[in-house]
Write a protein that holds these residues in place. Sequence first.
Motif, PDB file in Angstrom:
ATOM      1  N   LEU A 124      -7.167   1.424   7.013  1.00 54.21           N
ATOM      2  CA  LEU A 124      -6.423   0.180   6.831  1.00 54.21           C
ATOM      3  C   LEU A 124      -5.378   0.256   5.720  1.00 54.21           C
ATOM      4  N   LEU A 125      -4.965   1.440   5.369  1.00 53.77           N
ATOM      5  CA  LEU A 125      -3.950   1.571   4.341  1.00 53.77           C
ATOM      6  C   LEU A 125      -2.573   1.203   4.872  1.00 53.77           C
ATOM      7  N   ASP A 126      -2.432   1.229   6.176  1.00 51.63           N
ATOM      8  CA  ASP A 126      -1.169   0.893   6.818  1.00 51.63           C
ATOM      9  C   ASP A 126      -0.928  -0.610   6.801  1.00 51.63           C
ATOM     10  N   GLN A 127      -1.980  -1.363   6.621  1.00 53.50           N
ATOM     11  CA  GLN A 127      -1.887  -2.824   6.679  1.00 53.50           C
ATOM     12  C   GLN A 127      -2.178  -3.412   5.308  1.00 53.50           C
ATOM     13  N   GLY A 128      -1.415  -3.029   4.319  1.00 50.84           N
ATOM     14  CA  GLY A 128      -1.650  -3.443   2.947  1.00 50.84           C
ATOM     15  C   GLY A 128      -1.582  -4.943   2.740  1.00 50.84           C
ATOM     16  N   ASP A 129      -0.831  -5.657   3.569  1.00 55.76           N
ATOM     17  CA  ASP A 129      -0.708  -7.105   3.413  1.00 55.76           C
ATOM     18  C   ASP A 129      -2.011  -7.833   3.697  1.00 55.76           C
ATOM     19  N   PHE A 130      -2.887  -7.236   4.517  1.00 59.53           N
ATOM     20  CA  PHE A 130      -4.135  -7.925   4.832  1.00 59.53           C
ATOM     21  C   PHE A 130      -4.967  -8.140   3.570  1.00 59.53           C
ATOM     22  N   LEU A 131      -4.903  -7.190   2.628  1.00 56.65           N
ATOM     23  CA  LEU A 131      -5.679  -7.306   1.405  1.00 56.65           C
ATOM     24  C   LEU A 131      -5.151  -8.451   0.543  1.00 56.65           C
ATOM     25  N   VAL A 132      -3.844  -8.572   0.453  1.00 57.51           N
ATOM     26  CA  VAL A 132      -3.248  -9.671  -0.304  1.00 57.51           C
ATOM     27  C   VAL A 132      -3.631 -11.002   0.340  1.00 57.51           C
ATOM     28  N   HIS A 133      -3.545 -11.074   1.648  1.00 59.07           N
ATOM     29  CA  HIS A 133      -3.914 -12.297   2.364  1.00 59.07           C
ATOM     30  C   HIS A 133      -5.391 -12.622   2.147  1.00 59.07           C
ATOM     31  N   PHE A 134      -6.256 -11.625   2.232  1.00 61.12           N
ATOM     32  CA  PHE A 134      -7.685 -11.835   2.027  1.00 61.12           C
ATOM     33  C   PHE A 134      -7.968 -12.330   0.612  1.00 61.12           C
ATOM     34  N   MET A 135      -7.344 -11.713  -0.378  1.00 59.58           N
ATOM     35  CA  MET A 135      -7.572 -12.125  -1.767  1.00 59.58           C
ATOM     36  C   MET A 135      -7.089 -13.559  -2.008  1.00 59.58           C
ATOM     37  N   ASP A 136      -5.969 -13.926  -1.376  1.00 60.17           N
ATOM     38  CA  ASP A 136      -5.474 -15.301  -1.523  1.00 60.17           C
ATOM     39  C   ASP A 136      -6.430 -16.306  -0.895  1.00 60.17           C
ATOM     40  N   SER A 137      -6.885 -16.005   0.310  1.00 57.66           N
ATOM     41  CA  SER A 137      -7.739 -16.969   1.015  1.00 57.66           C
ATOM     42  C   SER A 137      -9.173 -16.979   0.495  1.00 57.66           C
ATOM     43  N   ALA A 138      -9.660 -15.871  -0.035  1.00 57.59           N
ATOM     44  CA  ALA A 138     -11.057 -15.797  -0.486  1.00 57.59           C
ATOM     45  C   ALA A 138     -11.182 -15.854  -2.005  1.00 57.59           C
TER      46      ALA A 138
END
Length: 166
Positions: A124-138
């Motif tokens: 999932l290193l190709d989808q770095g934005d998912f981590l930012v989104h997860f941290m914002d929502s969680a």
Amino acid sequence: VAEQTDHMDRDKEGFWQRCYALKEENVPCFLGKQTDKILRTGKYLNVVKQCQTNKGRSGHSQSSSSMAVQQQQQMLDLAFDPNSHSISSTIDGSFNFASQSLLSFLHEEVDLIGRLRSIKRYFLLDQGDFLVHFMDSAGDELEKEVGASGGQLNLRRLQSLFELAI
């Protein structure tokens, strides 16, 4: 069987150090500055040769990089002339050829870039934005203390937020 596998793994780890080592006392003085380049040239050519030999055993035809390595090895005539720098240019040319052959093999036949891209997606290193989104929502959920009686961390909520982020 486990002992044999462990032995094979250790054998692979030390392959390059055991099979390719310079004995300084056996190196002619006029090659002193070129020894590292000569050693790496041999390693590169052997990697291509060994990989092609293994491929040939599995029924694949011989590749263009393997044939090019064989042609290069046949074309090189190396003669020592103490008054000339031609040996240095011959070593440089051989090194450049070996480097290009290995790079070509890794790029074209092994598809190293595609394999690395696949590993990148897998982790999932190709989808770095998912981590930012997860941290914002969680973020609010992650700030709660684990095991606290009042505001206990809700694992199911975190899992659902993580799945939504992906």
